[in-house]
Enzyme design. Structure first.
Site, mmCIF file in Angstrom:
data_model
loop_
_atom_site.group_PDB
_atom_site.id
_atom_site.type_symbol
_atom_site.label_atom_id
_atom_site.label_comp_id
_atom_site.label_asym_id
_atom_site.label_seq_id
_atom_site.Cartn_x
_atom_site.Cartn_y
_atom_site.Cartn_z
ATOM 1 N N HIS A 36 1.240 5.407 -1.447
ATOM 2 C CA HIS A 36 0.986 6.622 -2.465
ATOM 3 C C HIS A 36 2.351 7.202 -3.013
ATOM 4 C CE1 HIS A 36 -2.970 6.839 -0.721
ATOM 5 N NE2 HIS A 36 -2.374 6.294 0.439
ATOM 6 N N HIS A 46 0.787 -1.197 -0.117
ATOM 7 C CA HIS A 46 0.040 -0.183 0.014
ATOM 8 C C HIS A 46 0.917 1.166 0.096
ATOM 9 C CE1 HIS A 46 -3.645 2.373 1.590
ATOM 10 N NE2 HIS A 46 -2.781 3.188 1.104
ATOM 11 N N LYS A 49 -9.441 -0.257 -5.721
ATOM 12 C CA LYS A 49 -9.536 0.206 -4.468
ATOM 13 C C LYS A 49 -10.648 0.938 -4.136
ATOM 14 C CE LYS A 49 -8.086 2.286 -0.472
ATOM 15 N NZ LYS A 49 -6.516 2.535 0.071
ATOM 16 N N ASP A 70 1.486 2.649 3.516
ATOM 17 C CA ASP A 70 0.633 3.682 3.287
ATOM 18 C C ASP A 70 1.520 5.107 3.525
ATOM 19 O OD1 ASP A 70 -1.428 5.294 2.962
ATOM 20 O OD2 ASP A 70 -2.550 5.018 4.959
ATOM 21 N N HIS A 77 -4.463 -1.016 5.894
ATOM 22 C CA HIS A 77 -4.168 -0.050 6.918
ATOM 23 C C HIS A 77 -5.061 -0.582 8.209
ATOM 24 C CE1 HIS A 77 -6.833 2.523 4.938
ATOM 25 N NE2 HIS A 77 -6.273 3.114 4.322
ATOM 26 N N HIS A 92 -10.605 1.047 2.066
ATOM 27 C CA HIS A 92 -10.106 1.752 2.898
ATOM 28 C C HIS A 92 -11.391 1.823 4.021
ATOM 29 C CE1 HIS A 92 -8.775 5.746 4.755
ATOM 30 N NE2 HIS A 92 -9.856 5.641 5.152
HETATM 31 O O1 DOR Z 1 -3.494 9.120 5.852
HETATM 32 C C1 DOR Z 1 -3.575 8.949 4.698
HETATM 33 N N1 DOR Z 1 -3.026 9.684 3.320
HETATM 34 N N2 DOR Z 1 -4.539 8.035 4.601
HETATM 35 C C2 DOR Z 1 -5.290 7.793 3.193
HETATM 36 O O2 DOR Z 1 -6.108 6.832 3.352
HETATM 37 C C3 DOR Z 1 -4.904 8.641 1.984
HETATM 38 C C4 DOR Z 1 -3.651 9.039 2.259
HETATM 39 C C5 DOR Z 1 -3.213 10.300 1.348
HETATM 40 O O3 DOR Z 1 -3.597 9.909 0.038
HETATM 41 O O4 DOR Z 1 -2.745 11.221 1.577
HETATM 42 ZN ZN ZN Z 2 -3.290 5.201 1.603
#
Ligand code: DOR
Ligand code: ZN
Length: 345
Positions: free
Chosen positions: A15, A13, A99, A247, A174, A136
């Site tokens: 970003h 997971h 997702k 995450d 998460h 999520h």
């Molecule tokens: O803390 C988070 N940041 N949780 C999420 O679900 C999204 C993520 C983000 O894209 O910044």
């Molecule tokens: Zn995330």
């Protein structure tokens, strides 16, 4: 000095964002990780297989020369997602999961799902073709306290969905509560959970005691200590249903340090050091490989990595930068609030 050799880990997971931010953060993942499940919550989101193919090309172009890293692409589920597009994206090998963001749950989730019934045709197709749904897991209704939103999601959305579609493979991403851990452990099949690095280390005090600490704010928000302990127990158990999903979610400092700061903690750069510390503290270094390198591939039906990494425990604390300069701006690095002695060498 002490060495620990494990198979090269994957991040289930992550970003990576896009543009300058992507270019600024990707090396922190590709240095240690062989693969990562890439979150699709860009603006606009990665909805179609064509969107995912184009995003994958931008990621691959940003990988530093010499690093071997494979982005595993996901699609962002909307109420208008076309089941045929999902199926052909999966069959081509591009799409590894879809997702589900409940609309309004987190960063860039406004195009997400308001009414799960509208997404049933896609979910039914996914169940049929064996494509996992990453969720999520938080409800978004204003009457539910933010610390209760994961437990409420399990009871009111996830469990009914899994009863309706038992063949659907679901990754609860998460997981932040004992409720989530217990729900996964009680399942017979088709359910697994990822756990972040930071939720193994902080509880909600980190965010709120002694002043508001925006760099410890993420979603789902860190909970009470008993939940953190349940997450630790799950992570070190060796139970194949639990694996690492960092995450890691970079936001530039001005978007974190303001009146309405974004959710997200940046851990890509020091995750393996943090995890070795946690697993050593728990007397479970022998379980780190299962959590970071074995359980995830088994769940996603992928081979484990043949390469290894070596973690070395040193006398001196390993120094990580407090912030990285991404080209999009400064991003604060997760501070575990203890010295890190394990380094990837
Ligand atoms: O803390 C988070 N940041 N949780 C999420 O679900 C999204 C993520 C983000 O894209 O910044
Ligand atoms: Zn995330």
């Amino acid at each position: 000095m002490q060495d620990l050799v494990i198979r090269r880990p994957d991040d289930w997971h992550l970003h990576l964002r896009d543009g300058d931010m992507l270019k600024g953060v990707i090396a922190d993942t590709s240095r240690h990780f062989a693969r990562a499940i890439i979150m699709p919550n860009l603006v606009p989101p990665v909805v179609t297989a064509a969107d995912a193919a184009a995003y994958r090309d931008r990621i691959v172009a940003a990988i530093p020369a010499g690093d071997r890293f494979e982005p595993l692409m996901t699609l962002y589920l909307t109420e208008g997602t076309d089941p045929d597009d999902v199926e052909s994206g999966h069959k081509s090998g591009l799409v590894k999961a879809v997702k589900l963001y409940p609309a309004g749950a987190t960063t860039n989730s406004n195009s997400g799902v308001r009414d799960i019934d509208k997404a049933m045709p896609v979910l039914e197709r996914m169940a049929k073709i064996g494509l996992p749904l990453c969720v999520h897991g938080e409800v978004t209704t204003s009457d539910v306290d933010i610390f209760d939103r994961e437990a409420a999601f399990i009871a009111t959305v996830l469990d009914p969905l899994r009863k309706r579609l038992p063949e659907l493979k679901v990754t609860m991403e998460h997981v932040t509560t004992k409720d989530g851990v217990d729900y996964i452990k009680a399942s017979k099949a088709n359910l697994a959970g990822s756990i972040t690095t930071h939720h193994l280390i902080i509880n909600r005090n980190a965010i709120l005691v002694g002043g508001i600490k925006p760099h410890y704010y993420c979603l789902p928000v860190a909970k009470r200590e008993n939940h953190r302990l349940a997450l630790r127990a799950a992570a070190i158990s060796g139970d194949a249903r639990f694996f690492l999903g960092t995450d890691s979610a970079p936001h530039v400092d001005p978007l974190k340090e303001c009146a309405c700061g974004c959710a997200g903690i940046y851990t890509s750069i020091n995750t393996m050091s943090c995890l070795a510390h946690v697993f050593e503290e728990e007397g479970a270094l022998d379980k780190l490989e299962a959590f970071a390198s074995l359980n995830g591939p088994a769940w996603y039906g992928l081979p484990v990595n043949e390469e290894t990494i070596t973690l070395r425990k040193q006398q001196e604390a390993v120094r990580y930068p407090a912030k990285i300069d991404t080209g999009a701006g400064l991003v604060t690095v997760f501070d575990p609030m203890f010295p890190l002695r394990w380094a990837v060498v």
